[in-house]
Design an enzyme around this catalytic site. Structure first.
Site, PDB file in Angstrom:
ATOM      1  CG  ASP A 166       7.630   5.971 -11.169  1.00 27.36           C
ATOM      2  OD1 ASP A 166       8.150   5.003 -11.759  1.00 27.36           O
ATOM      3  OD2 ASP A 166       6.460   5.963 -10.756  1.00 27.36           O
ATOM      4  CB  SER A 211      -0.957  -0.040   1.192  1.00 22.05           C
ATOM      5  OG  SER A 211      -1.975   0.892   1.054  1.00 22.05           O
ATOM      6  CE  LYS A 246      -5.679  -3.343   0.060  1.00 17.26           C
ATOM      7  NZ  LYS A 246      -5.960  -1.909  -0.028  1.00 17.26           N
TER       8      LYS A 246
END
Length: 684
Positions: A475, A464, A489
């Site tokens: 990124d 999560s 998740k």
């Protein structure tokens, strides 16, 4: 005489009927019929996925219901399933109209078959068991895809094998014939007693589990009792052991441990372990195989300071005979137990000693009450990490490793603000709702607290918010992600009240700023470590009907570096060290061995000597690996395998868990030297 015998049999039959409870029909009530309609509306108009309650969905829900009731194909016959084939196209009408008679009737048939089977098992015990265990039979362990039995005799043969296996397992664990019989009798009588206590709320819950579970694994109906337990857990005031449990066939499996909780602090219970017995301090352990999950949870829960005893089969055990008993003192989980903590690791190289910082972040937490009250000095992950970063920088560290292993997530706002410590403003995560609308969250404050070399250490239990953080760092090119694939998740749930109970509903999905979902696949590390956690047992991809991975449009963002251009060199250097590092060599070998054993372990022998030979052969392989590691570390070898890797308690100054941290620091130091060779040369 003939008449006497006939009368005698009749009297005996009458007595039997009088002492055997007649199975009363369990009928749905009006409140459940109403809730059924409300759940249908919630799924159709509130769920993230495009839910169509049609014949196609009915087939999936019917199959799910059968799996919940009899996933091992051990009770129902093919004619039982055929008798309810109308539900294959009628589950939608049952849900939409609140007409629950047929789903309840199917449960009734299942309960009749199960009660009859338990009575059959008790009758076999009355006849006496054969303890020779010298047959050449084998018991298949996985029957999810087996066809439904056509005759009762087929199931009788299966259950006779199961009974022999249960007896053999206990006998190998040093129980004598009387103890084996007593243990099994208590097990089956307990299951029978609990079965006869089934009420309409239990049956409705099973039906709802099939309904919601056919769509995704995180949407679920919570009865008033379950809703109360969920609220207690969300307030972190639950007094227990701090473990999240899930049903796994007839067993209860540990899915994860609450960071800072009693179980994690004790160190004896691990994810994917199976709990087969529960006892209170000073009392006998009660077998919980086949018991309902919520009943097992109630047995484990208890007042702070009390002790619960668990009989556990470790995840790495090759056979259910290798159980052990552990004790955990119940306690509450406080915010302080989950606080981020930093340390300095020193690495010796030819050019001298290098100091790198490591900050362990067990959860993404925030003291909501203090924050909402406007207190200036409220506790949060971001604030605690910021203090540790400043302290580590003052100690002259050359890079920071953020350890997010076993971090199951928490407050989304903390993931966003934590990313902001390491970037100069920008988006952090995209959230897409059921209507396709995308909300963009990010860091709005200018400046960074730390702009030096950075690595994020993750594992299969990083989920999560942890995945949002790791994905954003990856990124942005802000640092390296090291470890294993994360949990996967990537969905958001909300809790809504119903007229009776509540529904937890998947309403949105997380996406990285690159446009990739964190759902199902998780975050893939730049440098991969071997793992002993089986992704087929733990993780989103292991859950039935998990929503798929997909993408949305990427957003505009600047990058801070290009770690990918150095990955080939970093991986090569890591592999060279790993081959010389006993703990990493052990992890790689043990991971490969575990995969092999799982593939081979599809059945068990009912011959005692053969069973023991198979177990001993498997344990000999594991023992050889462990002793190879110990000899390389200068430790005394073990005489026998005890189902889990050794730790620092027996003299190992660098256990496996610690070795991963040190290797992550080594990789980060390599990256620092490759990325800034000029700066590095000037410093030296």
């Amino acid at each position: 005489m003939s008449l006497f015998v006939t009368l005698g049999r009749s009297v005996a039959l009458a007595l039997l009927l009088a002492t055997t409870p007649v199975l009363a029909a369990i009928e749905p009530n009006d409140a459940q019929r109403q809730v059924s309609v409300e759940v249908a509306e919630s799924l159709r108009y509130g769920h993230y996925a495009d839910v169509s309650l049609d014949d196609g969905w009915s087939q999936r829900a019917f199959s799910r219901y059968l799996d919940i009731l009899d996933g091992q194909r051990a009770y129902l016959l093919d004619r039982d399933v055929a008798a309810f084939s109308d539900l294959a196209t009628g589950m939608d009408e049952a849900l939409l109209d609140g007409e629950l008679a047929r789903p309840f009737a199917l449960y009734q048939r299942y309960q009749e078959r199960t009660e009859s089977r338990l009575e059959w098992l008790l009758a076999r015990l009355d006849e006496g068991l054969d303890f020779s265990f010298d047959s050449n039979q084998r018991l298949e362990l996985q029957r999810e895809d087996a066809p439904w039995a056509g005759q009762q005799a087929t199931l009788d043969a299966l259950w006779m094998k199961r009974l022999k296996n249960a007896a053999l397992t206990l006998a190998i664990n040093d129980q004598d014939a009387a103890q084996v019989e007593n243990t099994l009798r208590q097990r089956y009588e307990g299951q029978l007693s609990r079965l006869r206590q089934t009420n309409q709320e239990d049956v409705f819950g099973l039906f709802m589990a099939a309904v919601t579970g056919s769509i995704d694994p995180h949407s679920e109906y919570l009865s008033p009792r379950q809703g109360e337990s969920f609220d207690i857990q969300m307030r972190l005031s639950l007094e227990g052991i701090g473990a999240l449990l899930q049903a796994d066939g007839e067993y209860v499996k540990v899915s994860s441990l609450v960071p800072g909780g009693p179980a994690e602090r004790a160190g004896d219970l691990q994810p994917a372990d199976r709990i087969i017995g529960v006892g209170q301090e000073g009392e006998a352990i009660i077998n919980v195989v086949g018991m309902r999950l919520d009943d097992v949870v109630d047995m484990i829960r208890g007042p702070k300071g009390s002790v619960v005893r668990l009989e556990v089969v470790p995840a790495q055990a090759v056979d259910m005979t290798r159980s052990r008993v552990i004790e955990i003192t119940r306690d509450t989980v406080e915010l302080e137990d989950q606080a981020a903590q930093g340390e300095v690791i020193e690495i010796e190289r030819d050019d001298g000693t290098h100091r790198l910082g490591v900050i362990t972040i067990p959860a993404f937490y925030v003291d909501f009450d203090a924050w909402q009250a406007g207190e200036e000095d409220y506790r949060s992950t971001t604030r605690d990490v910021a203090k540790e970063v400043e302290r580590l920088q003052a100690e002259g560290i050359e890079g920071i490793v953020l350890d997010l292993r076993n971090n199951g997530g928490g407050a989304l706002q903390e993931a966003n603000t934590l990313i902001g410590l390491f970037i100069d403003r920008g988006p952090t995560v995209q959230v897409r709702d059921a209507r396709g609308r995308i909300s963009l969250y990010g860091d709005t404050e200018s400046g960074t607290l730390y702009d030096g070399p950075l690595a994020v250490l993750v594992n299969r239990l990083s989920a999560s918010a942890s995945e949002i953080f790791a994905g954003a760092i990856q990124d942005y090119g802000r640092g390296l992600v090291i470890g294993t694939d994360t949990f996967g998740k990537g969905t958001v749930q909300t809790l809504n009240e119903l007229s009776h109970g509540e529904i937890k509903l998947t309403r949105a999905k997380f996406y990285r700023i690159s446009g990739e979902s964190t759902q199902h696949r998780g975050v893939e590390p730049d440098i991969r470590f071997p793992s002993l956690i089986d992704p087929e047992m733990i993780g989103e991809s292991s859950l039935d009907n998990a929503l798929p991975w997909d993408t949305v449009r990427k957003v505009q963002y600047r990058t801070y570096g290009e770690p990918r251009q150095y990955l080939a060199t970093l991986r090569s250097r890591h592999q060279e060290r790993a081959e010389q590092q006993p703990n990493f060599h052990y992890l790689e070998q043990q991971s490969a061995l575990s995969r092999k054993l799982r593939e081979q372990h599809t059945s068990v022998s009912l011959n005692r000597e053969q069973r023991q030979r198979e177990v001993q052969a498997q344990e000999a392989e594991q023992l050889a690996l462990e002793n190879e590691r110990r000899r390389a570390l200068g430790l005394a070898p073990l005489e026998e395998w005890e189902d889990e890797p050794r730790s620092a308690e027996d003299g190992d100054q660098e256990p496996i868990d610690r070795a991963q941290i040190r290797e992550a620091a080594q990789i980060l130091l390599d990256y620092r030297q490759l990325e800034t060779p000029l700066h590095y040369a000037e410093r030296n």
